[in-house]
Design a protein around this motif. Structure first.
Motif, PDB file in Angstrom:
ATOM      1  N   LEU A  70       0.908  -1.268  -0.040  1.00 58.33           N
ATOM      2  CA  LEU A  70       0.194   0.013  -0.033  1.00 58.33           C
ATOM      3  C   LEU A  70       0.843   1.221   0.069  1.00 58.33           C
ATOM      4  O   LEU A  70       1.882   1.159   0.536  1.00 58.33           O
ATOM      5  N   ASN A  71       0.364   2.362  -0.698  1.00 51.86           N
ATOM      6  CA  ASN A  71       1.048   3.471  -0.621  1.00 51.86           C
ATOM      7  C   ASN A  71       2.486   2.923  -1.528  1.00 51.86           C
ATOM      8  O   ASN A  71       3.612   3.339  -1.065  1.00 51.86           O
ATOM      9  N   ALA A  72       2.540   2.299  -2.653  1.00 47.16           N
ATOM     10  CA  ALA A  72       3.766   1.812  -3.229  1.00 47.16           C
ATOM     11  C   ALA A  72       3.852   2.651  -4.332  1.00 47.16           C
ATOM     12  O   ALA A  72       3.366   3.623  -4.768  1.00 47.16           O
ATOM     13  N   GLY A  73       5.498   2.621  -4.562  1.00 46.57           N
ATOM     14  CA  GLY A  73       5.877   3.440  -5.836  1.00 46.57           C
ATOM     15  C   GLY A  73       7.064   2.746  -6.497  1.00 46.57           C
ATOM     16  O   GLY A  73       6.887   1.492  -6.464  1.00 46.57           O
ATOM     17  N   LEU A  74       8.058   3.329  -7.065  1.00 46.72           N
ATOM     18  CA  LEU A  74       9.002   2.817  -7.802  1.00 46.72           C
ATOM     19  C   LEU A  74       9.934   1.672  -7.058  1.00 46.72           C
ATOM     20  O   LEU A  74      10.123   0.763  -7.554  1.00 46.72           O
ATOM     21  N   ARG A  75      10.354   2.057  -5.994  1.00 46.89           N
ATOM     22  CA  ARG A  75      11.068   1.064  -5.319  1.00 46.89           C
ATOM     23  C   ARG A  75      10.393  -0.123  -4.869  1.00 46.89           C
ATOM     24  O   ARG A  75      10.846  -1.214  -4.820  1.00 46.89           O
ATOM     25  N   SER A  76       8.862   0.027  -4.527  1.00 49.48           N
ATOM     26  CA  SER A  76       8.212  -1.086  -4.181  1.00 49.48           C
ATOM     27  C   SER A  76       7.825  -2.011  -5.415  1.00 49.48           C
ATOM     28  O   SER A  76       8.131  -3.182  -5.337  1.00 49.48           O
ATOM     29  N   ILE A  77       7.631  -1.392  -6.595  1.00 49.18           N
ATOM     30  CA  ILE A  77       7.494  -2.224  -7.783  1.00 49.18           C
ATOM     31  C   ILE A  77       9.001  -2.974  -8.147  1.00 49.18           C
ATOM     32  O   ILE A  77       8.881  -4.213  -8.598  1.00 49.18           O
ATOM     33  N   ASP A  78      10.047  -2.248  -8.036  1.00 48.00           N
ATOM     34  CA  ASP A  78      11.265  -2.600  -8.478  1.00 48.00           C
ATOM     35  C   ASP A  78      11.488  -4.081  -7.440  1.00 48.00           C
ATOM     36  O   ASP A  78      12.044  -5.205  -7.762  1.00 48.00           O
ATOM     37  N   MET A  79      11.279  -3.847  -6.157  1.00 50.17           N
ATOM     38  CA  MET A  79      11.135  -4.976  -5.306  1.00 50.17           C
ATOM     39  C   MET A  79      10.445  -6.067  -5.407  1.00 50.17           C
ATOM     40  O   MET A  79      10.924  -7.397  -5.518  1.00 50.17           O
ATOM     41  N   LEU A  80       9.342  -5.873  -5.911  1.00 42.79           N
ATOM     42  CA  LEU A  80       8.298  -6.923  -6.329  1.00 42.79           C
ATOM     43  C   LEU A  80       8.698  -7.760  -7.488  1.00 42.79           C
ATOM     44  O   LEU A  80       8.485  -8.836  -7.529  1.00 42.79           O
ATOM     45  N   ILE A  81       9.376  -7.125  -8.609  1.00 40.32           N
ATOM     46  CA  ILE A  81       9.661  -7.531  -9.859  1.00 40.32           C
ATOM     47  C   ILE A  81      10.819  -8.580  -9.413  1.00 40.32           C
ATOM     48  O   ILE A  81      11.200  -9.800 -10.084  1.00 40.32           O
ATOM     49  N   SER A  82      11.818  -8.351  -8.351  1.00 43.34           N
ATOM     50  CA  SER A  82      12.882  -9.069  -8.140  1.00 43.34           C
ATOM     51  C   SER A  82      12.602 -10.062  -6.999  1.00 43.34           C
ATOM     52  O   SER A  82      13.459 -10.672  -6.299  1.00 43.34           O
ATOM     53  N   SER A  83      11.365 -10.167  -6.613  1.00 44.43           N
ATOM     54  CA  SER A  83      11.136 -11.336  -5.622  1.00 44.43           C
ATOM     55  C   SER A  83      11.495 -12.696  -5.959  1.00 44.43           C
ATOM     56  O   SER A  83      11.191 -13.454  -7.159  1.00 44.43           O
ATOM     57  N   SER A  84      11.714 -13.116  -5.013  1.00 44.46           N
ATOM     58  CA  SER A  84      12.028 -14.714  -5.018  1.00 44.46           C
ATOM     59  C   SER A  84      10.698 -15.647  -5.093  1.00 44.46           C
ATOM     60  O   SER A  84      10.811 -16.902  -5.448  1.00 44.46           O
ATOM     61  N   SER A  85       9.732 -15.293  -4.718  1.00 47.35           N
ATOM     62  CA  SER A  85       8.472 -15.578  -4.611  1.00 47.35           C
ATOM     63  C   SER A  85       7.668 -16.083  -5.605  1.00 47.35           C
ATOM     64  O   SER A  85       8.049 -15.411  -6.509  1.00 47.35           O
ATOM     65  N   HIS A  86       6.680 -16.806  -5.904  1.00 48.28           N
ATOM     66  CA  HIS A  86       5.803 -17.131  -7.017  1.00 48.28           C
ATOM     67  C   HIS A  86       4.567 -16.756  -6.182  1.00 48.28           C
ATOM     68  O   HIS A  86       3.644 -17.776  -6.129  1.00 48.28           O
ATOM     69  N   PRO A  87       3.814 -15.298  -6.098  1.00 55.96           N
ATOM     70  CA  PRO A  87       2.708 -15.308  -5.433  1.00 55.96           C
ATOM     71  C   PRO A  87       1.399 -15.669  -6.448  1.00 55.96           C
ATOM     72  O   PRO A  87       1.539 -15.799  -7.467  1.00 55.96           O
ATOM     73  N   ARG A  88       0.347 -15.929  -5.700  1.00 53.19           N
ATOM     74  CA  ARG A  88      -0.835 -16.183  -6.404  1.00 53.19           C
ATOM     75  C   ARG A  88      -1.716 -14.995  -6.489  1.00 53.19           C
ATOM     76  O   ARG A  88      -2.572 -14.808  -7.161  1.00 53.19           O
ATOM     77  N   ARG A  89      -1.522 -14.030  -5.529  1.00 51.50           N
ATOM     78  CA  ARG A  89      -2.308 -12.857  -5.228  1.00 51.50           C
ATOM     79  C   ARG A  89      -1.281 -11.530  -5.129  1.00 51.50           C
ATOM     80  O   ARG A  89      -0.664 -11.737  -4.359  1.00 51.50           O
ATOM     81  N   ILE A  90      -1.632 -10.464  -5.981  1.00 48.33           N
ATOM     82  CA  ILE A  90      -0.819  -9.119  -5.776  1.00 48.33           C
ATOM     83  C   ILE A  90      -1.893  -7.962  -5.770  1.00 48.33           C
ATOM     84  O   ILE A  90      -2.761  -8.102  -6.536  1.00 48.33           O
ATOM     85  N   ASP A  91      -1.503  -7.319  -4.675  1.00 50.25           N
ATOM     86  CA  ASP A  91      -2.480  -6.077  -4.338  1.00 50.25           C
ATOM     87  C   ASP A  91      -1.710  -4.887  -4.363  1.00 50.25           C
ATOM     88  O   ASP A  91      -0.614  -4.799  -3.325  1.00 50.25           O
ATOM     89  N   LEU A  92      -1.714  -4.014  -5.384  1.00 47.87           N
ATOM     90  CA  LEU A  92      -0.962  -2.877  -5.356  1.00 47.87           C
ATOM     91  C   LEU A  92      -1.639  -1.573  -5.050  1.00 47.87           C
ATOM     92  O   LEU A  92      -2.575  -1.374  -6.047  1.00 47.87           O
TER      93      LEU A  92
END
Length: 371
Positions: free
Chosen positions: A153-175
């Protein structure tokens, strides 16, 4: 004949515990050693750090981190769901509410999360501000291996970069992308390999503040497994979403308008639509929910725009199940034109049947209108 809870089969006890709230599980764990053994893991499975508006202070957070790492059995392995508010890192007493995040407390929490290999769901409020305070926290979050549900929540560029580099394979994403810069004039670009890794198992996406979210969509890449999409915020067009998420089965829109209504979009597999305004959509949809009053509309949008838009939507989707709050005119139109409807759910915020008609039974009145 009374029965002791702890005399039940252990699998049954775990099912019961899964239905109670963590504070209740803590109370149960304090009754006896046997109850502590089965109930304390449930208490630790869902943790909320901080408070939506009241500062809890880093001291409390540090005590939590110490307790999670102190036990030889590593309580952190029991952690399944974690919610983080920035108030967990803010001193209780301070003159200002801005710029007072304790980065050392974040570093201590990062040490705990290194061992949280069983964490399945994480929700972070004010994500961008926290990552700006402690950039190294990003790598800890990105290294979590088994996340199934990610909410930033209240995500921005750093948050998106971190999400893209995640090691997980999530089933749900809430941005909630309210942290994106307002002056962005070019879409974010990521490698196809990184996007494919992230989206391999995602079936449910929720996007808020999508004025910024539009800039994050790479339109030449599709997320084929996504079946459910929720959008909160006014839209310029639905077309980019149709190309990025071609396999949608459920679509929920909470917005006051869609700007571009010139070309209706289509999802071949769409089964459910919930919308708070008329949208340019075509193709059969089994269930349609119009979550706005068709009689009392927003002052900013003329009735002459909303009513034809709603009628066009229903005529082009031909739902079997329809939920709406109609006026008399639209109710008659539905009966005469939207002949596909077999189940009609009417939200009556105020009486819509004529008092002068002398019909006391609303059901009888509806039958007289629809047949």
């Amino acid at each position: 004949m009374s029965m002791n809870l702890l005399s039940l089969d252990l699998d049954v006890v775990h099912v019961i515990l899964s239905e109670i709230q963590p504070p209740d599980a803590l109370n149960l764990s304090l009754t006896c050693r046997a109850a502590h053994t089965v109930a304390y893991p449930r208490f630790l499975s869902e943790v909320v750090l901080g408070h939506p508006w009241r500062r809890t202070g880093p001291d409390r957070l540090l005590r939590f981190c110490a307790s999670m790492l102190a036990d030889t059995s590593l309580h952190v392995l029991l952690l399944r769901e974690l919610t983080i508010h920035k108030t967990a890192f803010q001193p209780k007493r301070a003159a200002s509410s801005h710029g007072l995040i304790d980065s050392s407390a974040m570093a201590f929490l990062a040490e705990v999360l290194k061992y949280a290999v069983n964490l399945r769901r994480i929700c972070i409020h004010d994500t961008e501000e926290l990552l700006e305070t402690n950039p190294e926290f990003r790598w800890t979050l990105a290294s979590l291996p088994n996340l199934q549900d990610i909410s930033f929540l209240n995500a921005g560029l750093r948050s998106i970069d971190m999400l893209i580099s995640s090691s997980s394979h999530p089933r749900r994403i809430d941005l909630d992308l309210s942290g994106l810069p307002t002056d962005m004039d070019a879409p974010l670009v990521y490698s196809t390999e990184a996007l494919e890794y992230l989206m391999r198992d995602v079936v449910d996406v929720k996007l808020s503040r999508v004025t910024g979210a539009m800039l994050t969509i790479v339109t030449d890449y599709t997320w084929p497994k996504v079946e459910q999409l929720e959008i909160f915020g006014d839209l310029q067009s639905l077309e980019p979403f149709a190309s990025v998420y071609p396999g949608l089965r459920r679509l929920s829109l909470v917005c006051s308008y869609v700007d571009d209504v010139s070309a209706p979009v289509r999802w071949e597999a769409l089964d459910y639509l919930s919308t708070s305004c008329p949208v340019p959509l075509e193709g059969n949809v089994r269930r349609v929910e119009l979550i706005y009053d068709l009689d009392t509309l927003l002052d900013s949008v003329p009735y002459s725009v909303w009513a034809p838009g709603s009628m066009a939507l229903l005529q082009k989707t031909m739902p079997v199940v329809l939920a709406c709050s109609p006026n008399m005119q639209i109710l008659r139109w539905i009966a005469n034109v939207v002949t596909s409807v077999r189940v009609l759910q009417v939200y009556a915020y105020q009486p819509i049947h004529p008092d002068v008609a002398g019909v006391d039974d609303v059901e009888t009145w509806l039958v007289s209108i629809l047949y």
